[in-house]
Write a protein that holds these residues in place. Structure first.
Motif, PDB file in Angstrom:
ATOM      1  N   ARG A   1     -20.942   3.255  -9.934  1.00 10.53           N
ATOM      2  CA  ARG A   1     -21.464   2.017  -9.371  1.00 10.53           C
ATOM      3  C   ARG A   1     -22.975   2.118  -9.242  1.00 10.53           C
TER       4      ARG A   1
ATOM      5  N   ARG B   1     -33.458   2.219  -7.455  1.00 11.35           N
ATOM      6  CA  ARG B   1     -32.427   1.392  -6.832  1.00 11.35           C
ATOM      7  C   ARG B   1     -32.083   1.986  -5.473  1.00 11.35           C
TER       8      ARG B   1
ATOM      9  N   GLY C   1     -25.921  -6.027 -15.361  1.00 11.32           N
ATOM     10  CA  GLY C   1     -26.701  -7.079 -14.731  1.00 11.32           C
ATOM     11  C   GLY C   1     -25.806  -8.228 -14.330  1.00 11.32           C
ATOM     12  N   LEU C   2     -26.373  -9.228 -13.661  1.00  9.04           N
ATOM     13  CA  LEU C   2     -25.571 -10.347 -13.169  1.00  9.04           C
ATOM     14  C   LEU C   2     -25.458 -11.485 -14.174  1.00  9.04           C
TER      15      LEU C   2
ATOM     16  N   GLU D   1     -32.288   1.812 -14.096  1.00 13.57           N
ATOM     17  CA  GLU D   1     -30.843   1.661 -14.252  1.00 13.57           C
ATOM     18  C   GLU D   1     -30.135   2.995 -14.078  1.00 13.57           C
TER      19      GLU D   1
ATOM     20  N   GLY E   1     -24.930  -0.544  -7.789  1.00 12.03           N
ATOM     21  CA  GLY E   1     -25.460  -1.465  -6.791  1.00 12.03           C
ATOM     22  C   GLY E   1     -25.751  -2.821  -7.404  1.00 12.03           C
ATOM     23  N   GLU E   2     -25.804  -3.862  -6.577  1.00 10.82           N
ATOM     24  CA  GLU E   2     -26.110  -5.224  -7.017  1.00 10.82           C
ATOM     25  C   GLU E   2     -25.155  -5.697  -8.115  1.00 10.82           C
ATOM     26  N   GLY E   3     -23.893  -5.290  -7.994  1.00  9.59           N
ATOM     27  CA  GLY E   3     -22.871  -5.748  -8.928  1.00  9.59           C
ATOM     28  C   GLY E   3     -22.787  -4.995 -10.232  1.00  9.59           C
ATOM     29  N   THR E   4     -23.606  -3.983 -10.437  1.00  5.61           N
ATOM     30  CA  THR E   4     -23.577  -3.233 -11.693  1.00  5.61           C
ATOM     31  C   THR E   4     -22.577  -2.086 -11.604  1.00  5.61           C
TER      32      THR E   4
ATOM     33  N   ALA F   1     -29.580   1.492  -3.620  1.00  2.36           N
ATOM     34  CA  ALA F   1     -28.165   1.818  -3.460  1.00  2.36           C
ATOM     35  C   ALA F   1     -27.850   3.242  -3.901  1.00  2.36           C
TER      36      ALA F   1
END
Length: 228
Positions: free
Chosen positions: A145, A207, A168-169, A223, A147-150, A209
């Motif tokens: 994982r 990041r 990415g989103l 990333e 973070g931020e949905g990735t 997270a």
């Protein structure tokens, strides 16, 4: 209990019958003697070796803990507390027969089981690449994982790897890619760009997270993904 001594020939209280009390005994502080022949000398040498082993074990514990989420950290803490109790209980049993070498047997047991615990904890960390070959597959397989949905899921597919990735989103930032293990890491082509994921600390990725985590995959400065 027939265990007579863990100090300078004097009985210790039951509260002192722990590896922690033994390695912190003021009588055994400082550098070990040049030779370990007498009972006291052997105890001093064992106390020094135990301090070194315990420090190594504590470092490996901290590294494993840093790679885990909150729930897994609590589970690891419970496990570690149980291990500390078993270290004292099982090793003290080595001295129940008494005799002049009973205390040495207990001390050596504490040293050996602590080294074993350090090795066991280290085995949980991500394997590292060596000069003789590429990173092992175990360093990449699993769920990650960022973070931020990735997210990234890596599994075996034939001789290579299958990489399910949401990086990415945006709608176009999701797909499944074929990966190849190289000396530099896990290589895959995504959106016409060749990327390489390699094991590394979360702090090397920009990041929040991933901050403080150890068991991670780094794709670029911006990333990365950590195991969960």
């Amino acid at each position: 209990m027939a265990l007579a001594t863990l100090g300078l020939g004097l009985p210790l209280s039951a509260a002192a019958h722990t590896a922690g009390a033994f390695m912190k005994n003021p009588a055994f502080s400082g550098a070990p003697p040049q030779q370990c022949v007498s009972t006291v000398e052997m105890q001093h040498c064992a106390a020094h070796e135990l301090r070194v082993a315990d420090a190594e074990m504590s470092q490996r514990y901290a590294e494993v803990r840093a790679s885990l989420g909150a729930a897994a950290q609590k589970k690891l803490l419970t496990e570690q507390r149980g291990w500390l109790k078993s270290r004292d209980r099982d090793c003290l049993a080595q001295g129940r027969d008494g005799g002049s070498m009973a205390s040495i047997a207990v001390a050596r047991c504490w040293v050996e089981v602590t080294k074993e615990r350090a090795a066991s904890l280290e085995a949980r960390l991500a394997p590292k690449a060596t000069a003789e070959g590429p990173w092992p597959a175990a360093a990449f397989l699993g769920r990650w994982r960022g973070g931020e949905g990735t997210v990234m899921k890596i599994s075996r597919k034939g001789e290579g790897f299958s990489i399910e990735n949401q990086w990415g989103l945006d709608a176009g930032m999701r797909g499944t890619f074929a990966g190849t293990l190289t000396a530099a890491g896990l290589r895959f082509e995504r959106g016409g760009v060749v990327e390489t994921a390699r094991p590394g600390p979360g702090d090397s990725v920009n990041r929040s997270a991933l901050r403080g985590k150890r068991d991670c995959l780094v794709v670029s400065q911006d990333e990365g993904y950590c195991r969960y």
